[in-house]
Scaffold this motif. Structure first.
Motif: not given
Length: 125
Positions: A69, A77-78, A84-85, A88-89
């Motif tokens: 990374k 960050d998409t 977005t992260v 997703c989480k």
């Protein structure tokens, strides 16, 4: 030498975070289980293939430290969907996946589970 490897893996396990939202699907928990299996005798464990053990450790360290990374930074960050992260989480959390699974069930299956599922207390009456 096995003692050194064992201590390195233990340190990595301590540093690796555990995500409570991913019940039974967390990489940190899986890593701890695998280390416990591989080093059953602790520092006295005999390692059959030390080179493979070292390669596994180095790979896990690269994952843990976000080596790739940082080496290949992203512009955004998409992903291609625009999610977005954090989104997703949230989507991958066990509770949300369970809710989505329940939504997929058909009406008959939901009704059958609701009316025909007996509780252990009802059986003893």
């Amino acid at each position: 030498m096995a003692a050194t490897r064992y201590r390195r893996f233990l340190k990595l396990c301590e540093e690796w975070p555990v995500e409570e939202t991913k019940w039974q699907r967390d990489l940190g928990v899986f890593l701890r289980q695998r280390v416990a299996q591989a080093f059953r005798e602790g520092e006295n464990t005999q390692i059959a293939d030390p080179e493979t053990c070292d390669r596994m450790y180095e790979s896990l360290v690269r994952i843990h430290t976000n080596h790739y990374k940082n080496k290949y930074p992203r512009l955004k960050d998409t992903n291609f969907t625009g999610v977005t992260v954090e989104d997703c989480k949230m989507i991958l959390a066990t509770d949300v996946l369970k809710q989505m699974e329940d939504m997929k069930k058909g009406t008959w299956k939901k009704l059958r589970e609701k009316f025909y599922a007996k509780k252990p207390e009802e059986d003893s009456k």
